[in-house]
Every structure is written in C-alpha cells, then in structure tokens.
Motif scaffolding. Sequence first.
Motif, PDB file in Angstrom:
ATOM      1  N   GLU A  33       1.011  -1.245  -0.055  1.00 35.34           N
ATOM      2  CA  GLU A  33       0.041  -0.038   0.074  1.00 35.34           C
ATOM      3  C   GLU A  33       0.701   1.366  -0.023  1.00 35.34           C
ATOM      4  N   GLY A  34       1.992   1.250   0.795  1.00 33.17           N
ATOM      5  CA  GLY A  34       2.753   2.447   0.777  1.00 33.17           C
ATOM      6  C   GLY A  34       4.186   2.071   1.331  1.00 33.17           C
ATOM      7  N   CYS A  35       5.281   2.774   1.106  1.00 28.36           N
ATOM      8  CA  CYS A  35       6.528   2.504   1.600  1.00 28.36           C
ATOM      9  C   CYS A  35       7.068   3.930   2.065  1.00 28.36           C
ATOM     10  N   GLY A  36       7.612   4.208   3.102  1.00 26.11           N
ATOM     11  CA  GLY A  36       8.463   5.509   3.464  1.00 26.11           C
ATOM     12  C   GLY A  36       9.743   5.192   3.298  1.00 26.11           C
ATOM     13  N   ILE A  37      10.478   6.463   3.138  1.00 27.80           N
ATOM     14  CA  ILE A  37      12.021   6.546   2.674  1.00 27.80           C
ATOM     15  C   ILE A  37      12.358   6.955   3.957  1.00 27.80           C
TER      16      ILE A  37
ATOM     17  N   GLY B  30       0.603  16.232   9.723  1.00 30.23           N
ATOM     18  CA  GLY B  30       1.710  16.928   8.750  1.00 30.23           C
ATOM     19  C   GLY B  30       2.948  16.093   8.525  1.00 30.23           C
ATOM     20  N   VAL B  31       3.199  15.007   9.170  1.00 29.34           N
ATOM     21  CA  VAL B  31       4.564  14.480   9.318  1.00 29.34           C
ATOM     22  C   VAL B  31       5.225  13.844   7.833  1.00 29.34           C
ATOM     23  N   VAL B  32       3.916  13.059   7.357  1.00 32.27           N
ATOM     24  CA  VAL B  32       4.162  12.681   5.726  1.00 32.27           C
ATOM     25  C   VAL B  32       3.679  13.787   4.951  1.00 32.27           C
ATOM     26  N   SER B  33       4.539  14.433   4.496  1.00 32.39           N
ATOM     27  CA  SER B  33       4.425  15.419   3.682  1.00 32.39           C
ATOM     28  C   SER B  33       4.437  15.373   2.021  1.00 32.39           C
ATOM     29  N   ASN B  34       4.734  14.510   1.563  1.00 35.32           N
ATOM     30  CA  ASN B  34       4.709  14.092   0.171  1.00 35.32           C
ATOM     31  C   ASN B  34       4.905  12.584  -0.203  1.00 35.32           C
ATOM     32  N   ILE B  35       3.975  12.080  -1.217  1.00 38.25           N
ATOM     33  CA  ILE B  35       3.814  10.848  -1.501  1.00 38.25           C
ATOM     34  C   ILE B  35       3.898  10.798  -3.028  1.00 38.25           C
TER      35      ILE B  35
ATOM     36  N   GLU C  68      13.544   9.166  -8.119  1.00 40.87           N
ATOM     37  CA  GLU C  68      14.729  10.024  -7.945  1.00 40.87           C
ATOM     38  C   GLU C  68      14.106  11.362  -7.326  1.00 40.87           C
ATOM     39  N   LYS C  69      12.964  11.799  -7.731  1.00 38.39           N
ATOM     40  CA  LYS C  69      12.427  12.977  -7.006  1.00 38.39           C
ATOM     41  C   LYS C  69      12.103  12.676  -5.743  1.00 38.39           C
ATOM     42  N   ALA C  70      11.702  11.612  -5.542  1.00 39.80           N
ATOM     43  CA  ALA C  70      11.306  11.278  -3.976  1.00 39.80           C
ATOM     44  C   ALA C  70      12.415  11.366  -3.014  1.00 39.80           C
ATOM     45  N   PHE C  71      13.655  10.480  -3.717  1.00 39.62           N
ATOM     46  CA  PHE C  71      14.568  10.660  -2.845  1.00 39.62           C
ATOM     47  C   PHE C  71      15.099  12.050  -2.695  1.00 39.62           C
ATOM     48  N   GLU C  72      15.114  12.956  -3.622  1.00 37.91           N
ATOM     49  CA  GLU C  72      15.621  14.260  -3.349  1.00 37.91           C
ATOM     50  C   GLU C  72      14.789  15.045  -2.397  1.00 37.91           C
ATOM     51  N   TYR C  73      13.374  14.792  -2.329  1.00 35.72           N
ATOM     52  CA  TYR C  73      12.575  15.499  -1.319  1.00 35.72           C
ATOM     53  C   TYR C  73      12.988  14.839  -0.016  1.00 35.72           C
TER      54      TYR C  73
ATOM     55  N   ALA D 275      15.294  14.027   1.486  1.00 33.35           N
ATOM     56  CA  ALA D 275      16.666  14.289   1.974  1.00 33.35           C
ATOM     57  C   ALA D 275      16.539  15.845   2.792  1.00 33.35           C
ATOM     58  N   GLY D 276      15.226  16.173   2.497  1.00 31.40           N
ATOM     59  CA  GLY D 276      14.900  17.543   3.122  1.00 31.40           C
ATOM     60  C   GLY D 276      15.366  18.676   2.513  1.00 31.40           C
ATOM     61  N   THR D 277      15.646  18.954   1.289  1.00 33.92           N
ATOM     62  CA  THR D 277      15.963  19.995   0.600  1.00 33.92           C
ATOM     63  C   THR D 277      14.669  20.644   0.181  1.00 33.92           C
ATOM     64  N   HIS D 278      13.513  20.290   0.350  1.00 31.55           N
ATOM     65  CA  HIS D 278      12.370  21.088  -0.037  1.00 31.55           C
ATOM     66  C   HIS D 278      11.631  21.159   1.412  1.00 31.55           C
ATOM     67  N   GLY D 279      12.226  20.965   2.510  1.00 36.10           N
ATOM     68  CA  GLY D 279      11.481  21.463   3.803  1.00 36.10           C
ATOM     69  C   GLY D 279      10.606  19.958   4.168  1.00 36.10           C
ATOM     70  N   ASP D 280      10.872  18.865   3.680  1.00 35.38           N
ATOM     71  CA  ASP D 280       9.806  17.676   4.060  1.00 35.38           C
ATOM     72  C   ASP D 280      10.166  17.024   5.249  1.00 35.38           C
ATOM     73  N   PHE D 281       9.297  16.416   5.838  1.00 34.91           N
ATOM     74  CA  PHE D 281       9.638  15.484   7.058  1.00 34.91           C
ATOM     75  C   PHE D 281       9.681  14.125   6.452  1.00 34.91           C
ATOM     76  N   LYS D 282       8.589  13.338   6.509  1.00 37.81           N
ATOM     77  CA  LYS D 282       8.527  11.985   5.914  1.00 37.81           C
ATOM     78  C   LYS D 282       8.071  12.181   4.280  1.00 37.81           C
ATOM     79  N   VAL D 283       8.890  11.345   3.531  1.00 36.54           N
ATOM     80  CA  VAL D 283       8.375  11.293   2.151  1.00 36.54           C
ATOM     81  C   VAL D 283       8.232   9.720   1.756  1.00 36.54           C
ATOM     82  N   ALA D 284       7.209   9.365   1.040  1.00 37.74           N
ATOM     83  CA  ALA D 284       6.928   7.918   0.801  1.00 37.74           C
ATOM     84  C   ALA D 284       6.510   7.617  -0.615  1.00 37.74           C
ATOM     85  N   PHE D 285       6.121   6.428  -0.833  1.00 40.61           N
ATOM     86  CA  PHE D 285       5.719   6.007  -2.052  1.00 40.61           C
ATOM     87  C   PHE D 285       4.378   5.333  -1.790  1.00 40.61           C
ATOM     88  N   ALA D 286       3.467   5.420  -2.378  1.00 42.06           N
ATOM     89  CA  ALA D 286       2.068   4.609  -2.619  1.00 42.06           C
ATOM     90  C   ALA D 286       1.918   4.000  -3.722  1.00 42.06           C
ATOM     91  N   PHE D 287       1.369   2.966  -3.733  1.00 40.51           N
ATOM     92  CA  PHE D 287       1.123   1.921  -4.852  1.00 40.51           C
ATOM     93  C   PHE D 287      -0.394   1.600  -5.251  1.00 40.51           C
TER      94      PHE D 287
END
Length: 357
Positions: A39-43, A326-331, A338-343, A345-357
């Motif tokens: 369903e989803g996986c965090g980075i 607000g902790v999961v900020s981008n999916i 590649e974009k997800a890994f960039e986000y 890394a916190g370069t855009h102010g994110d806390f937790k970034v994840a994938f959804a399937f």
Amino acid sequence: MSLPKTMKALVSYGQTDYRFVPDYPVPECGSDDIIIKTEGCGICAGDLKCRHGAAMFWGDDIQPGYARPPFVPGHEFLGVIAAMGSNVKGYALGERITADQIVPCGECMFCKSGKYWMCQVHNVFGFRKELPGGMAEYVKYPKNAVIHRVPQDMPLEQALLIEPYSCSKHAVDRGNIQCDEVVVISGAGTLGLGMVAYAAMKRPKALVSLDISDQRLAKAKEFGATHIFNPSKVDLMEEILKLTNGYGCDVYIEATGHPSSVIQGLKIIRKLGKFVEFSVFGAPTTVDWTIIGDTKELDIMGAHLSPYCFPFVIENISKGNLKTNGVVSNIFKIEEWEKAFEYAAGTHGDFKVAFAF
C-alpha cells in the motif's frame, strides 16, 4: 487470488546504482509465506545513506558491508494480504498488515533469549537480496516475520509512521525518562518528532527539541516539546544551563546522524547523565572519550530498531495520543523515485516522504 508474474520495483544493483524496473519478478509464495500487495513505503534516512554509499551499508576499512545487491529497498511499508502459503494460519486475504524491519532467525542466542532485534543473522527488509523490501508492488513476509495488524480505517499518512515511530519509542525507552528530568532530543525530523510525541507522554520536567530548521522546531512544539532551540541561532550551552540550575540535561537523545550533534550532546549533558545514540551516520565522528569516562561518568546507550514497540504505536496513533499531523508531507509513485529521494533528503522542507502503490 493469483499473483502477477512481474511488478514495478526500485532495485539497487550496487553502491549508488539504483534503477526503476517495470517488470521485476513478483516474489513466489512458499508454504510458510505471506505476500502483501504494498500500500505504501516510507523513505528512511538509512535508505538515503545506503544509496549514497555510507560505510555501514557498503563497508570500509573498519566494518564489513551489510548490503547484498541486487535488492529492493524499503523497510517502512505495509499492505494487504494478497496470497498465503498452506501452512499460514490466523490470517485472511485482504487483511492489512505490517511487520518489524527485522526477520529474526529464531535460532541464535539473541533470538532464543527474546532479544530478536539483535539477531546474529540480522536480515532486515530492504538491504539484501534474500529479503526484498517495500519499494515494490508486492513483498514477501517469510515464516519468521514479526507481523502486526493495521486498523483498516487508519489513514495511510498515519500508517506509514508505524515503523519510524516504533524506532522512536525504543530510543526513548532506552533513556528511561523520569518525571523530574530535563530531556533533550537532538533532531526534529520524522524520528525526532516521534520521540518528542512519545516522550511528551512521560511528562518530564522539561522536553527540549533541537534542530537547525525553525519549521521543524515549530512542529516539535506542536507535538509536545516544552522548549525549542536552534543551535545555529542561540548559545545552546547557556540555554540548557539556565534550564538545569547550571548542571546540564539529564537525558540526551541523538537523532540527527550528524557528528556535530554527538559533540554537542557530550557538552550539554550533566555528570552521570544518560546519552542515547540512535542515528545512522554518513560519516565518522571523533570525540574526547575522557568526557564519557573520567570527567562525567556517562551512561552511553545505543538504540537499534523497534523491538516490541509496534503494538503500542499502532494503538496510540489510532487513539491520537501520538501526534502525526503533517509529518508525511509528500507521496510519490515509484516511477518518480529520484524526485522522491531528493525530497526525502529534506531539501524542500519535507519531514517524511513515501511511495504509494
């Protein structure tokens, strides 16, 4: 339910060699296995550091490599049961589940004494070809996986925090916080915020969050920190001494993975204090060990994974006792890795970034 033959997956073929594969083989379901539709996986920060070649994953002159490619990364994942082996009892197709990061061997002295998270074999999802992780459409839970049910009505943004918040809980538990203590948590990323949320439930005398991001500090305040300090803007030693009648903090939990945070902690902690180290480091740090021994006689404790923590975290996220807003900020989709890994890394102010399937 029949499974497809192939799936979308992110695959590591070696140090820094990560690729999206649209037709990676779906894991086979043995008689003792469960296959979930992810369903989803965090980075995790560990995923980032593994991708960028951190020594703890790929080895150096001091430590052997842990990673064994090719592997599918990801250990912060959940999904619904899509297939089960004939020996699996007590579960049903369609149930929503997750599992501890580690699949214990069950045979070593750590497993036999109940300390399964330190299993000598130490197979963790998402770093070895033998145990593919959650950055794929399907994942296999083998026989010894430590499985937990996830409430069907828990939003994905909350469910994705079960694994990191469980790690946060274990780290805080290692500090054995008392109600009359001043606790400092260094780092207000996802794990640091989970630590703040849980430590606040213990009602220490003061709960201090440190970060060089004011945005993260504001979230830590929302989650229960009584004091927030940006070490790049204040004299941290002066502030901590004010809070502690000149002694220093009782407990310091390091959750940044940056060498400077270790040095900082040794400076502001009081004599006979408790120092908890949780992070994965991308580079070594050097400290004067005299501070630990002959000067302050500190208790230095590590914190690894999240043993016996998932049930508490699942229950208390569900009840709202552990804040998650607000902790999961981008999916992202896995194709956008590649974009997800960039986000992430916190370069855009994110806390937790994840994938959804």
